[in-house]
Design a protein around this motif. Structure first.
Motif, mmCIF file in Angstrom:
data_model
loop_
_atom_site.group_PDB
_atom_site.id
_atom_site.type_symbol
_atom_site.label_atom_id
_atom_site.label_comp_id
_atom_site.label_asym_id
_atom_site.label_seq_id
_atom_site.Cartn_x
_atom_site.Cartn_y
_atom_site.Cartn_z
ATOM 1 N N VAL A 79 0.848 -1.187 0.000
ATOM 2 C CA VAL A 79 0.000 0.000 0.000
ATOM 3 C C VAL A 79 0.883 1.237 0.000
ATOM 4 C CG1 VAL A 79 -1.678 1.351 1.332
ATOM 5 C CG2 VAL A 79 -1.948 -1.118 1.142
ATOM 6 N N THR A 80 0.543 2.197 -0.840
ATOM 7 C CA THR A 80 1.235 3.481 -0.815
ATOM 8 C C THR A 80 0.296 4.532 -0.235
ATOM 9 O OG1 THR A 80 0.485 4.104 -3.035
ATOM 10 C CG2 THR A 80 2.547 2.873 -2.867
ATOM 11 N N ASP A 86 -4.158 7.382 5.859
ATOM 12 C CA ASP A 86 -3.688 6.147 5.233
ATOM 13 C C ASP A 86 -3.014 5.208 6.223
ATOM 14 O OD1 ASP A 86 -4.491 6.849 2.611
ATOM 15 O OD2 ASP A 86 -2.716 8.116 2.398
ATOM 16 N N LEU A 90 -1.720 1.249 5.763
ATOM 17 C CA LEU A 90 -0.268 1.055 5.700
ATOM 18 C C LEU A 90 0.193 0.043 6.744
ATOM 19 C CD1 LEU A 90 0.849 4.777 5.229
ATOM 20 C CD2 LEU A 90 1.080 2.945 3.540
ATOM 21 N N ALA A 93 -1.096 -3.628 5.697
ATOM 22 C CA ALA A 93 -0.478 -4.216 4.505
ATOM 23 C C ALA A 93 0.806 -4.955 4.863
ATOM 24 C CB ALA A 93 -0.182 -3.120 3.487
ATOM 25 N N GLY A 96 4.149 -1.406 3.570
ATOM 26 C CA GLY A 96 3.623 -0.056 3.473
ATOM 27 C C GLY A 96 4.693 0.882 2.950
ATOM 28 N N ALA A 98 5.565 4.860 2.078
ATOM 29 C CA ALA A 98 5.159 6.251 2.273
ATOM 30 C C ALA A 98 6.071 7.174 1.482
ATOM 31 C CB ALA A 98 5.200 6.617 3.755
ATOM 32 N N SER A 110 4.072 4.677 10.046
ATOM 33 C CA SER A 110 3.240 3.488 9.857
ATOM 34 C C SER A 110 3.729 2.610 8.709
ATOM 35 C CB SER A 110 1.784 3.910 9.579
ATOM 36 O OG SER A 110 1.278 4.722 10.618
ATOM 37 N N SER A 111 4.767 3.040 7.997
ATOM 38 C CA SER A 111 5.218 2.346 6.794
ATOM 39 C C SER A 111 6.472 1.526 7.051
ATOM 40 C CB SER A 111 5.479 3.358 5.666
ATOM 41 O OG SER A 111 4.309 4.077 5.356
ATOM 42 N N ASP A 112 6.662 0.547 6.177
ATOM 43 C CA ASP A 112 7.881 -0.266 6.213
ATOM 44 C C ASP A 112 8.984 0.376 5.388
ATOM 45 O OD1 ASP A 112 6.759 -2.780 7.580
ATOM 46 O OD2 ASP A 112 5.382 -2.493 5.911
#
Length: 308
Positions: A79-80, A86, A90, A93, A96, A98, A110-112
């Motif tokens: 997910v982007t 979002d 994120l 998923a 994720g 960002a 929240s992103s990888d």
């Protein structure tokens, strides 16, 4: 594409970006409004999720529902996003992503993966096959040689040099690979799909078998092949044999073998030794072509056998 824009705006953007090929694709469930998706049962939502290309008038919760439906079907989901809303998707998923410039701090946390320059061309594939082939070969030759002859042909410094070559060439390949728009046309890799594909196994086993076979022959019969049986300096004979094994394995730079022997525990090679190294290394190229031809012939022959 999951967007809060109305369906017509989402459709126009998707057509311009190539997400939708033409107006024929702009029908449900390929193009869907979020309130329709939201009202479906869990089972229906899973069926729709695999067909949706564009969802309009969506809320952050709708994106989360889509991610959950795809994951329940066993898909690996990326997910982007760049907004605070979002964050749930994120986190849910598998991966994720960002935006580093336009993304909010909440989205980044929240992103990888955070794409620092907001450019998707920065994301490239790994070089697993190259790494595994060299590692398998080095491991086998040293393990077999140590077990049967108590003589390790590749010492610690030489193995470090091999690792340096692997990392440098791999990094160069990744850094110089040009962006390719067709990469976006590839289907996503499933959650249960193997990391090493059949083609990778073919290349890996073919090259590793060839390299291991040649190096084992050089290690155990190198002294006989080089006619060093009656050399009064047996220590030099073993060093020459090990140097040829090392040089054949990595086709090392000339300056390393010829001038840095004390550092890498090697000795200078004669022209015929260099010729052996080049010939053995060169065979890897036609061998790879043969492997591809075998795989292609097998693929072409399969439908014929089925029809018979």
């Amino acid at each position: 594409m999951v967007t809060g824009n109305n369906l017509q705006t989402a459709k126009a953007i998707a057509l311009e970006c190539g997400i939708l090929a033409d107006d024929k694709d702009a029908t449900e469930p390929t193009l869907i409004e979020a309130n329709v998706f939201r009202e479906l049962s869990d089972r229906e939502r899973e069926d729709y999720a695999e067909k949706i290309l564009v969802m309009g008038r969506s809320s952050p919760n709708d994106k989360l529902l889509l991610v959950q439906a795809l994951r329940r079907r066993g898909h690996s989901v990326a997910v982007t996003g760049d907004g605070t809303n979002d964050a749930p998707a994120l986190l849910e998923a598998d991966i994720g992503l960002a935006m580093g410039i336009q993304g909010t701090e909440v989205a980044k946390e929240s992103s990888d993966i955070v794409i620092l320059d907001d450019d998707f061309a920065s994301v490239v594939k790994k070089f697993i096959q190259f790494q595994l082939t060299v590692n398998v070969t080095a491991l086998i030759i040293n393990a077999v040689a140590a077990s049967f002859s108590n003589d390790i042909p590749l010492n610690a410094v030489q193995l470090l040099w091999v690792n340096l070559i692997m990392d440098t060439l791999g990094a160069q390949a990744l850094a110089t690979e040009p962006p390719n728009d067709h990469l976006m046309d590839r289907p996503p890799v499933g959650r249960k799909d193997p990391l090493i594909t059949n083609i990778m196994w073919r290349n890996l086993l073919l090259q590793a078998f060839y390299q291991v076979s040649i190096l084992l022959v050089l290690n155990f019969q190198g002294i006989n092949i080089l006619h060093l049986n009656h050399d009064p300096n047996i220590d030099y004979a073993h060093k020459l044999k090990n140097t040829l094994t090392f040089n054949t394995f990595v086709l090392c730079q000339f300056i390393i073998v010829e001038f840095l022997g004390r550092f890498t525990s090697t000795v200078k090679l004669e022209w015929n030794h260099w010729l052996i190294s080049f010939v053995v290394a060169f065979i890897s190229w036609p061998l790879a072509v043969v492997g591809k031809l075998i795989f292609l012939i097998k693929a072409l022959a399969k439908p014929i056998f089925v029809s018979l």
